[in-house]
Design a protein around this motif. Structure first.
Motif, mmCIF file in Angstrom:
data_model
loop_
_atom_site.group_PDB
_atom_site.id
_atom_site.type_symbol
_atom_site.label_atom_id
_atom_site.label_comp_id
_atom_site.label_asym_id
_atom_site.label_seq_id
_atom_site.Cartn_x
_atom_site.Cartn_y
_atom_site.Cartn_z
ATOM 1 N N GLN A 144 -69.392 -102.021 35.565
ATOM 2 C CA GLN A 144 -70.128 -102.875 34.622
ATOM 3 C C GLN A 144 -71.287 -102.105 33.994
ATOM 4 O O GLN A 144 -71.857 -101.208 34.610
ATOM 5 N N ASP A 145 -71.651 -102.472 32.758
ATOM 6 C CA ASP A 145 -72.719 -101.769 32.041
ATOM 7 C C ASP A 145 -74.076 -101.917 32.729
ATOM 8 O O ASP A 145 -74.434 -102.991 33.216
ATOM 9 N N VAL A 146 -74.809 -100.815 32.716
ATOM 10 C CA VAL A 146 -76.219 -100.799 33.113
ATOM 11 C C VAL A 146 -77.003 -100.470 31.856
ATOM 12 O O VAL A 146 -76.704 -99.486 31.178
ATOM 13 N N VAL A 147 -77.992 -101.296 31.502
ATOM 14 C CA VAL A 147 -78.733 -101.101 30.261
ATOM 15 C C VAL A 147 -80.197 -100.760 30.528
ATOM 16 O O VAL A 147 -80.734 -101.059 31.599
ATOM 17 N N ALA A 148 -80.819 -100.144 29.546
ATOM 18 C CA ALA A 148 -82.240 -99.804 29.641
ATOM 19 C C ALA A 148 -83.070 -101.088 29.593
ATOM 20 O O ALA A 148 -82.920 -101.882 28.673
ATOM 21 N N THR A 149 -83.918 -101.280 30.580
ATOM 22 C CA THR A 149 -84.745 -102.490 30.622
ATOM 23 C C THR A 149 -85.741 -102.525 29.467
ATOM 24 O O THR A 149 -86.173 -103.582 29.031
ATOM 25 N N ALA A 150 -86.090 -101.330 28.940
ATOM 26 C CA ALA A 150 -86.984 -101.195 27.782
ATOM 27 C C ALA A 150 -86.741 -99.813 27.182
ATOM 28 O O ALA A 150 -86.088 -98.961 27.788
ATOM 29 N N GLY A 151 -87.261 -99.603 25.981
ATOM 30 C CA GLY A 151 -87.094 -98.310 25.342
ATOM 31 C C GLY A 151 -87.824 -97.209 26.093
ATOM 32 O O GLY A 151 -88.851 -97.457 26.727
ATOM 33 N N GLY A 152 -87.282 -95.995 26.040
ATOM 34 C CA GLY A 152 -87.925 -94.887 26.737
ATOM 35 C C GLY A 152 -87.177 -93.583 26.559
ATOM 36 O O GLY A 152 -86.293 -93.475 25.714
ATOM 37 N N THR A 153 -87.539 -92.613 27.384
ATOM 38 C CA THR A 153 -86.929 -91.281 27.351
ATOM 39 C C THR A 153 -86.394 -90.938 28.733
ATOM 40 O O THR A 153 -87.076 -91.155 29.739
ATOM 41 N N VAL A 154 -85.180 -90.408 28.789
ATOM 42 C CA VAL A 154 -84.575 -90.030 30.071
ATOM 43 C C VAL A 154 -85.279 -88.786 30.624
ATOM 44 O O VAL A 154 -85.342 -87.759 29.947
ATOM 45 N N VAL A 155 -85.813 -88.894 31.834
ATOM 46 C CA VAL A 155 -86.505 -87.748 32.457
ATOM 47 C C VAL A 155 -85.767 -87.237 33.693
ATOM 48 O O VAL A 155 -86.106 -86.181 34.229
ATOM 49 N N PHE A 156 -84.770 -87.993 34.154
ATOM 50 C CA PHE A 156 -83.935 -87.530 35.265
ATOM 51 C C PHE A 156 -82.577 -88.195 35.161
ATOM 52 O O PHE A 156 -82.479 -89.403 34.936
ATOM 53 N N ALA A 157 -81.511 -87.405 35.332
ATOM 54 C CA ALA A 157 -80.146 -87.934 35.305
ATOM 55 C C ALA A 157 -79.270 -87.002 36.137
ATOM 56 O O ALA A 157 -78.734 -86.026 35.635
ATOM 57 N N ASP A 158 -79.127 -87.327 37.421
ATOM 58 C CA ASP A 158 -78.377 -86.447 38.328
ATOM 59 C C ASP A 158 -78.089 -87.200 39.622
ATOM 60 O O ASP A 158 -78.588 -88.311 39.837
ATOM 61 N N TRP A 159 -77.291 -86.576 40.498
ATOM 62 C CA TRP A 159 -76.988 -87.175 41.797
ATOM 63 C C TRP A 159 -78.109 -86.841 42.768
ATOM 64 O O TRP A 159 -78.649 -85.735 42.764
ATOM 65 N N MET A 160 -78.441 -87.820 43.621
ATOM 66 C CA MET A 160 -79.477 -87.606 44.637
ATOM 67 C C MET A 160 -79.071 -88.332 45.910
ATOM 68 O O MET A 160 -78.655 -89.502 45.860
ATOM 69 N N ARG A 161 -79.187 -87.645 47.027
ATOM 70 C CA ARG A 161 -78.791 -88.222 48.314
ATOM 71 C C ARG A 161 -79.487 -89.556 48.569
ATOM 72 O O ARG A 161 -80.695 -89.685 48.417
ATOM 73 N N PHE B 137 -79.297 -92.194 46.835
ATOM 74 C CA PHE B 137 -79.405 -92.993 45.609
ATOM 75 C C PHE B 137 -78.228 -92.750 44.662
ATOM 76 O O PHE B 137 -78.138 -93.388 43.622
ATOM 77 N N GLY B 138 -77.350 -91.824 45.037
ATOM 78 C CA GLY B 138 -76.173 -91.554 44.226
ATOM 79 C C GLY B 138 -76.525 -91.040 42.849
ATOM 80 O O GLY B 138 -77.492 -90.278 42.681
ATOM 81 N N ASN B 139 -75.750 -91.452 41.858
ATOM 82 C CA ASN B 139 -76.029 -91.065 40.475
ATOM 83 C C ASN B 139 -77.261 -91.826 39.998
ATOM 84 O O ASN B 139 -77.223 -93.038 39.801
ATOM 85 N N LEU B 140 -78.337 -91.081 39.835
ATOM 86 C CA LEU B 140 -79.658 -91.661 39.592
ATOM 87 C C LEU B 140 -80.158 -91.329 38.189
ATOM 88 O O LEU B 140 -80.039 -90.191 37.732
ATOM 89 N N LEU B 141 -80.698 -92.329 37.503
ATOM 90 C CA LEU B 141 -81.277 -92.120 36.174
ATOM 91 C C LEU B 141 -82.679 -92.725 36.149
ATOM 92 O O LEU B 141 -82.890 -93.833 36.639
ATOM 93 N N ILE B 142 -83.628 -91.977 35.584
ATOM 94 C CA ILE B 142 -85.019 -92.438 35.497
ATOM 95 C C ILE B 142 -85.480 -92.364 34.047
ATOM 96 O O ILE B 142 -85.281 -91.354 33.369
ATOM 97 N N LEU B 143 -86.091 -93.449 33.581
ATOM 98 C CA LEU B 143 -86.623 -93.508 32.219
ATOM 99 C C LEU B 143 -88.142 -93.493 32.230
ATOM 100 O O LEU B 143 -88.773 -94.147 33.069
ATOM 101 N N ASP B 144 -88.721 -92.734 31.311
ATOM 102 C CA ASP B 144 -90.172 -92.718 31.099
ATOM 103 C C ASP B 144 -90.472 -93.638 29.925
ATOM 104 O O ASP B 144 -89.924 -93.468 28.840
ATOM 105 N N HIS B 145 -91.333 -94.627 30.157
ATOM 106 C CA HIS B 145 -91.675 -95.601 29.109
ATOM 107 C C HIS B 145 -93.060 -95.350 28.519
ATOM 108 O O HIS B 145 -93.554 -96.155 27.727
ATOM 109 N N GLY B 146 -93.690 -94.258 28.897
ATOM 110 C CA GLY B 146 -95.041 -93.996 28.433
ATOM 111 C C GLY B 146 -96.050 -94.794 29.244
ATOM 112 O O GLY B 146 -95.691 -95.677 30.027
#
Length: 218
Positions: free
Chosen positions: A130-147, A149-158
């Protein structure tokens, strides 16, 4: 019983280790963001100084040629402001990152030996893929696998705000990508080691997690 207790203890120790690693990762991201912001401010300050000197030189030249004429003021902004706006004003306006049932909430105690290790975000049970969407606008600062947490994505919102999306099946964005609120950034999975598919979601301010419940749209 001893074997079960050892398993629970190992699970607890792994959860503590996972949480420590995520906290350290976010601390490093915050440092990089702060360094980049300082560099950008310095660059803009240098440009503003050069432009001011240029305008002063132009003004002096104009005043010599036409004493009654006044040089026009440069209307361009020189202050630094996040491109995504002020995240602090988004309270109650954030999107739920995926559709599903919230099975663990911020501050809720975990089960078993990890009972004194509270959840730092929301665990949302959802359909695989199922789709995962950005809770708010931002910039991707991390997108990789991490023990843990699995496939992990982090957004910077300022404004020192970050959103964390973990346990994904796939990531659709890369570091440096800009996203708008509602953009699909990943798909629900169980890559973090959970028994069933779902999304683990956190919000952090200056590296510290806080309850997303009051920030999400009702």
């Amino acid at each position: 019983l001893k074997k079960e207790l050892n398993t629970q203890r190992e699970r607890y120790e792994q959860l503590v280790k996972n949480d420590r690693q995520l906290t350290q990762l976010i601390a490093n991201i915050d440092k990089q963001i702060a360094a980049a912001a300082a560099k950008e401010r310095a660059r803009k300050a240098a440009l503003a100084k050069a432009e001011k000197q240029k305008q002063q030189a132009k003004q002096k030249k104009t005043q010599k040629a036409k004493p009654t004429q006044t040089a026009k003021r440069d209307p361009r902004r020189t202050t630094v402001a996040p491109a995504t706006g002020n995240f602090g004003k988004m309270r109650g306006k954030l999107l739920m990152p995926t559709k599903g049932k919230v099975v663990a909430r911020f501050g809720q105690k975990r089960e078993g030996a990890a009972a004194d290790l509270a959840w730092r975000g929301l665990l949302i049970s959802a359909k695989m893929g199922q789709d995962v969407v950005a809770t708010a606008g931002g910039t991707v600062v991390f997108a990789d696998w991490m023990r843990g947490f699995g496939n992990l994505l982090i957004l910077d919102h300022g404004s020192n705000y970050l959103s964390v999306y973990a346990n994904n099946e796939s990531l659709f964005k890369s570091v440096g990508d800009s996203v708008r609120q509602g953009d699909t950034i990943a798909s629900v999975g169980r890559s973090g080691g959970e028994d069933s598919p779902g999304l683990y979601f956190e919000l952090r301010y200056k590296g510290k997690p806080f309850d997303p419940a009051r920030w999400l749209k009702k």
